[in-house]
Design an enzyme around this catalytic site. Structure first.
Site, PDB file in Angstrom:
ATOM      1  N   LYS A  22       0.851  -1.207   0.000  1.00 60.26           N
ATOM      2  CA  LYS A  22       0.000   0.000   0.000  1.00 60.26           C
ATOM      3  C   LYS A  22       0.883   1.251   0.000  1.00 60.26           C
ATOM      4  CE  LYS A  22      -1.654   1.569   4.030  1.00 60.26           C
ATOM      5  NZ  LYS A  22      -1.346   2.961   4.360  1.00 60.26           N
ATOM      6  N   ASN A  23       1.899   1.249   0.838  1.00 61.74           N
ATOM      7  CA  ASN A  23       2.700   2.471   1.006  1.00 61.74           C
ATOM      8  C   ASN A  23       3.692   2.703  -0.124  1.00 61.74           C
ATOM      9  OD1 ASN A  23       1.188   2.915   3.249  1.00 61.74           O
ATOM     10  ND2 ASN A  23       2.792   2.354   4.720  1.00 61.74           N
ATOM     11  N   ARG A  91      -4.926  10.851   4.287  1.00 65.41           N
ATOM     12  CA  ARG A  91      -3.674  11.568   4.541  1.00 65.41           C
ATOM     13  C   ARG A  91      -2.651  11.283   3.450  1.00 65.41           C
ATOM     14  NH1 ARG A  91      -0.107  14.064   6.737  1.00 65.41           N
ATOM     15  NH2 ARG A  91       1.989  13.236   6.708  1.00 65.41           N
ATOM     16  N   CYS A 115      -4.653  12.612  12.604  1.00 69.20           N
ATOM     17  CA  CYS A 115      -5.473  11.392  12.671  1.00 69.20           C
ATOM     18  C   CYS A 115      -5.262  10.813  14.064  1.00 69.20           C
ATOM     19  CB  CYS A 115      -5.049  10.419  11.580  1.00 69.20           C
ATOM     20  SG  CYS A 115      -3.382   9.826  11.791  1.00 69.20           S
ATOM     21  N   ARG A 120       0.368  14.628  12.483  1.00 64.56           N
ATOM     22  CA  ARG A 120       0.705  14.456  11.069  1.00 64.56           C
ATOM     23  C   ARG A 120       1.037  15.785  10.378  1.00 64.56           C
ATOM     24  NH1 ARG A 120      -0.965   9.273   9.851  1.00 64.56           N
ATOM     25  NH2 ARG A 120       0.765   9.234   8.396  1.00 64.56           N
ATOM     26  N   PRO A 121       1.988  16.558  10.915  1.00 63.05           N
ATOM     27  CA  PRO A 121       2.358  17.838  10.290  1.00 63.05           C
ATOM     28  C   PRO A 121       2.982  17.640   8.911  1.00 63.05           C
ATOM     29  CG  PRO A 121       3.961  17.242  11.940  1.00 63.05           C
ATOM     30  CD  PRO A 121       2.856  16.237  12.050  1.00 63.05           C
ATOM     31  N   ILE A 122       3.077  18.725   8.111  1.00 62.10           N
ATOM     32  CA  ILE A 122       3.742  18.625   6.801  1.00 62.10           C
ATOM     33  C   ILE A 122       4.818  19.706   6.647  1.00 62.10           C
ATOM     34  CG2 ILE A 122       1.754  17.554   5.649  1.00 62.10           C
ATOM     35  CD1 ILE A 122       1.214  20.341   4.363  1.00 62.10           C
ATOM     36  N   LEU A 124       7.954  19.594   6.961  1.00 69.41           N
ATOM     37  CA  LEU A 124       9.151  19.174   6.211  1.00 69.41           C
ATOM     38  C   LEU A 124       8.863  19.136   4.703  1.00 69.41           C
ATOM     39  CD1 LEU A 124      10.367  16.356   8.634  1.00 69.41           C
ATOM     40  CD2 LEU A 124      11.197  18.716   8.479  1.00 69.41           C
ATOM     41  N   ASP A 307       4.725   0.809  12.076  1.00 68.99           N
ATOM     42  CA  ASP A 307       3.505   0.158  11.573  1.00 68.99           C
ATOM     43  C   ASP A 307       3.374  -1.281  12.042  1.00 68.99           C
ATOM     44  OD1 ASP A 307       3.612   1.783   8.298  1.00 68.99           O
ATOM     45  OD2 ASP A 307       3.086   2.506  10.298  1.00 68.99           O
ATOM     46  N   ILE A 329       7.909   7.310  16.894  1.00 70.36           N
ATOM     47  CA  ILE A 329       7.570   8.005  15.648  1.00 70.36           C
ATOM     48  C   ILE A 329       6.294   8.831  15.782  1.00 70.36           C
ATOM     49  CG2 ILE A 329       7.054   7.708  13.193  1.00 70.36           C
ATOM     50  CD1 ILE A 329       9.940   6.948  13.913  1.00 70.36           C
ATOM     51  N   ARG A 399      -8.454  -0.576   4.765  1.00 64.36           N
ATOM     52  CA  ARG A 399      -7.544   0.392   4.133  1.00 64.36           C
ATOM     53  C   ARG A 399      -6.208  -0.254   3.777  1.00 64.36           C
ATOM     54  NH1 ARG A 399      -5.940   4.679   7.685  1.00 64.36           N
ATOM     55  NH2 ARG A 399      -4.715   5.122   5.833  1.00 64.36           N
TER      56      ARG A 399
HETATM   57  C1  EPZ Z   1       4.314   6.977   6.048  1.00 64.83           C
HETATM   58  O1  EPZ Z   1       3.556   8.046   6.569  1.00 64.83           O
HETATM   59  C2  EPZ Z   1       3.380   5.772   6.024  1.00 64.83           C
HETATM   60  N1  EPZ Z   1       2.214   6.061   5.184  1.00 64.83           N
HETATM   61  C3  EPZ Z   1       2.903   5.447   7.443  1.00 64.83           C
HETATM   62  O2  EPZ Z   1       2.129   4.244   7.372  1.00 64.83           O
HETATM   63  C4  EPZ Z   1       4.142   5.169   8.301  1.00 64.83           C
HETATM   64  O3  EPZ Z   1       3.730   4.915   9.624  1.00 64.83           O
HETATM   65  C5  EPZ Z   1       5.063   6.401   8.270  1.00 64.83           C
HETATM   66  O4  EPZ Z   1       5.438   6.684   6.898  1.00 64.83           O
HETATM   67  C6  EPZ Z   1       6.342   6.171   9.061  1.00 64.83           C
HETATM   68  O5  EPZ Z   1       7.014   5.055   8.562  1.00 64.83           O
HETATM   69  C7  EPZ Z   1       2.331   5.998   3.837  1.00 64.83           C
HETATM   70  O6  EPZ Z   1       3.401   5.749   3.308  1.00 64.83           O
HETATM   71  C8  EPZ Z   1       1.078   6.250   3.053  1.00 64.83           C
HETATM   72  P1  EPZ Z   1       6.364  10.393   8.068  1.00 64.83           P
HETATM   73  P2  EPZ Z   1       4.179   9.546   6.519  1.00 64.83           P
HETATM   74  O7  EPZ Z   1       6.241  11.677   7.333  1.00 64.83           O
HETATM   75  O8  EPZ Z   1       5.093   9.700   5.376  1.00 64.83           O
HETATM   76  C9  EPZ Z   1       6.795  13.589  11.507  1.00 64.83           C
HETATM   77  C10 EPZ Z   1       0.300   2.851   7.771  1.00 64.83           C
HETATM   78  O9  EPZ Z   1      -0.122   2.352   8.828  1.00 64.83           O
HETATM   79  N2  EPZ Z   1       6.708  14.573  10.423  1.00 64.83           N
HETATM   80  O10 EPZ Z   1       7.518   9.502   7.779  1.00 64.83           O
HETATM   81  O11 EPZ Z   1       3.041  10.489   6.651  1.00 64.83           O
HETATM   82  C11 EPZ Z   1       5.488  12.831  11.696  1.00 64.83           C
HETATM   83  O12 EPZ Z   1       4.606  13.549  12.538  1.00 64.83           O
HETATM   84  C12 EPZ Z   1       0.733   4.296   7.759  1.00 64.83           C
HETATM   85  O13 EPZ Z   1       0.438   2.237   6.685  1.00 64.83           O
HETATM   86  C13 EPZ Z   1       6.931  15.910  10.712  1.00 64.83           C
HETATM   87  O14 EPZ Z   1       7.182  16.274  11.852  1.00 64.83           O
HETATM   88  O15 EPZ Z   1       5.022   9.575   7.868  1.00 64.83           O
HETATM   89  C14 EPZ Z   1       5.966  11.549  12.327  1.00 64.83           C
HETATM   90  O16 EPZ Z   1       6.151  11.760  13.703  1.00 64.83           O
HETATM   91  C15 EPZ Z   1       0.504   4.999   9.092  1.00 64.83           C
HETATM   92  N3  EPZ Z   1       6.847  16.821   9.702  1.00 64.83           N
HETATM   93  C16 EPZ Z   1       7.318  11.291  11.666  1.00 64.83           C
HETATM   94  O17 EPZ Z   1       7.744  12.555  11.152  1.00 64.83           O
HETATM   95  C17 EPZ Z   1       6.562  16.459   8.413  1.00 64.83           C
HETATM   96  O18 EPZ Z   1       6.526  17.343   7.530  1.00 64.83           O
HETATM   97  C18 EPZ Z   1       7.294  10.298  10.528  1.00 64.83           C
HETATM   98  O19 EPZ Z   1       6.290  10.703   9.636  1.00 64.83           O
HETATM   99  C19 EPZ Z   1       6.338  15.092   8.141  1.00 64.83           C
HETATM  100  C20 EPZ Z   1       6.423  14.175   9.153  1.00 64.83           C
END
Ligand code: EPZ
Length: 439
Positions: A22-23, A91, A115, A120-122, A124, A307, A329, A399
């Site tokens: 999925k990811n 998301r 969620c 889930r900030p963006i 970065l 995960d 995380i 999902r």
């Molecule tokens: C991906 O989410 C996966 N989703 C998530 O899987 C997975 O848990 C996560 O990576 C971590 O491995 C998909 O690929 C669709 P991140 P993503 O940005 O990219 C912080 C599942 O169950 N962060 O790597 O959204 C964030 O808050 C899902 O399949 C910032 O601070 O995760 C988190 O603490 C759930 N600022 C950490 O980084 C940002 O701009 C990792 O988040 C982005 C993220």
């Protein structure tokens, strides 16, 4: 409302074929927006998130056709604004921003809310877009990024919690058509990022180093259509491996890439579980003797995946001894704990740590799913609990787990999907002793 009914206590035995990731699929589908030619992606899992991404691409103007486990996408004429109502519901849709910026130099996406597992900030993602020349504004809950001139750059993508998977994907997809070179430092190393890069390279992108913390991209003028088969889902594989160990069964996982699960296999072996790896198989069974308590902390890849944290916690409820599960995380990824406690588990939460006092037989109960991976933990708990477990709100499971009950039934589980609505063809009343309020 659909629910699962599981009668526990049966060891899982046999072989299960792991679906496409999925990811990996979600950003790869988004990458198809970077060309006006047709892209064909194989090993598409039949999941609600994937169907959603197809709708999002259509709302941007792309043509999308599903053919069994393949999908054809042609983004001939697209616009930078998607159907907000759909986008805000998933998301993972944030990863359309990079390709829209790469191809149209503009993206307007609803700010993905938090969620249950975290804010889930963006920030970065936006740091990367700004570095590439983006002007960012926020209007009525929507993020608008306009890039007068998309120019290669060096960008450090590290945050408080380490790297970002979809943030790395977004910047890679924005940079492949930029003028000049881009270096992404502190990039996410997840296999799904590498798989995306492999697809982009097939489209004509010039990328080196994906899968490592530093990714080098040389901007090209145009990308063409490509065909790609996505990698297997390492999180689904880990879930079945843990279910096999928890039910004291013996299961072969087929169509997997064992190296993608190294950290999970290591911890399972530490817990006295045998994991025999072949080229694209993993055979999981318990060694003689009791399980051993294992403490883990979730990390970015190649560390122990967040995960898989919930599923592993369920296993540790079966171990004589104390194990500590640390979630580094996401800030609130313990939603499965109160539900596991309702089944008899003894777990104490202390900030980012869950202290599991194992060795207690779980009892069947009516439990509630809260998010995708917490639901998987409850399914494993149902498979090992005495008596009957009912799991509601299983749309969370749909999902990320393709044909879950079918795959588990093939492995011998006593599991069925029913619906509590009397008008449903699949109606089966939840036993009054197990009914809980759903609000
Ligand atoms: C991906 O989410 C996966 N989703 C998530 O899987 C997975 O848990 C996560 O990576 C971590 O491995 C998909 O690929 C669709 P991140 P993503 O940005 O990219 C912080 C599942 O169950 N962060 O790597 O959204 C964030 O808050 C899902 O399949 C910032 O601070 O995760 C988190 O603490 C759930 N600022 C950490 O980084 C940002 O701009 C990792 O988040 C982005 C993220």
């Amino acid at each position: 409302m659909d629910y699962l009914e599981i009668n526990g206590g049966i060891p899982l035995r046999g072989e299960v074929s792991i679906s496409g990731s999925k990811n990996a699929v979600l950003p790869i589908l988004a990458a198809a927006l970077l060309t006006d030619e047709e892209c064909v992606i194989h090993r598409i899992p039949n999941l609600s998130d994937v169907k959603f991404m197809g709708k999002i691409l259509e709302s941007l103007g792309a043509e999308v056709q599903f053919y069994g486990e393949s999908i054809h996408v042609r983004a001939k004429d697209i616009r930078p604004v998607g159907d907000y109502d759909i986008i805000r519901k998933m998301r993972g849709s944030i990863c359309i921003m990079g390709p829209l910026i790469g191809r149209l130099h503009e993206a307007r996406v609803s700010l993905p809310g938090g969620c249950v597992i975290g804010a889930r900030p963006i920030n970065l993602h936006l740091r990367g877009f700004e570095a590439l020349g983006g002007e960012i504004s926020l209007k009525e809950g929507y993020i608008i990024v306009k890039v007068p001139r998309l120019k290669g750059t060096n960008v450090f993508m590290g945050g408080r919690k380490g790297s970002t998977v979809l943030g790395t994907a977004n910047i890679m997809m924005a940079a492949v058509l930029a003028e000049g070179d881009t270096v992404i430092e502190y990039a996410a190393c997840e296999p799904e990022v590498k798989d995306l890069a492999d697809f982009l390279i097939k489209m004509g992108a010039d990328i080196h180093g994906a899968g490592s913390p530093t990714i080098y991209i040389k901007g090209v003028s145009k990308l063409h259509g490509a065909e790609h088969t996505v990698i297997p889902d390492r999180i689904e594989a880990a879930t079945y491996a843990i279910a096999a160990a928890a039910t004291q069964g013996e299961v072969t996982l087929a169509n997997v890439i064992p190296e993608h699960l190294q950290s999970v296999l290591y911890e399972l072996r530490q817990a006295n579980v045998e994991c025999l790896t072949g080229t694209n198989t993993i055979r999981v069974k318990r060694n003689p003797g009791p399980l051993r308590p294992v403490s883990i902390a979730t990390q970015p890849y190649p560390g122990f995946p967040t995960d898989v944290q919930a599923q592993f916690m369920t296993l540790m409820t079966q171990v004589n001894g104390i194990s500590i599960i640390t979630e580094r995380i996401f800030e609130s990824r313990f939603m499965h704990v109160p539900e596991l406690e309702r089944m008899g588990a003894k777990i104490e939460l202390e900030g980012i740590n869950a202290i599991v006092e194992g060795g207690r037989q779980l009892q069947g109960a009516h439990v509630m799913s809260s998010d995708l991976r917490a639901s998987a933990a409850l399914v494993i708990a149902g498979l090992i609990a005495e008596n009957r477990t009912i799991i509601s709100r299983i749309y969370h499971l749909d999902r990320g787990y393709e044909k879950l009950e079918q795959k588990l039934r093939i492995l011998g589980a006593d599991i069925g999907r029913w619906n509590s609505d009397p008008d449903s063809p699949n109606y089966r009343a939840i036993p009054s002793s197990l009914v809980i309020s759903e609000e």
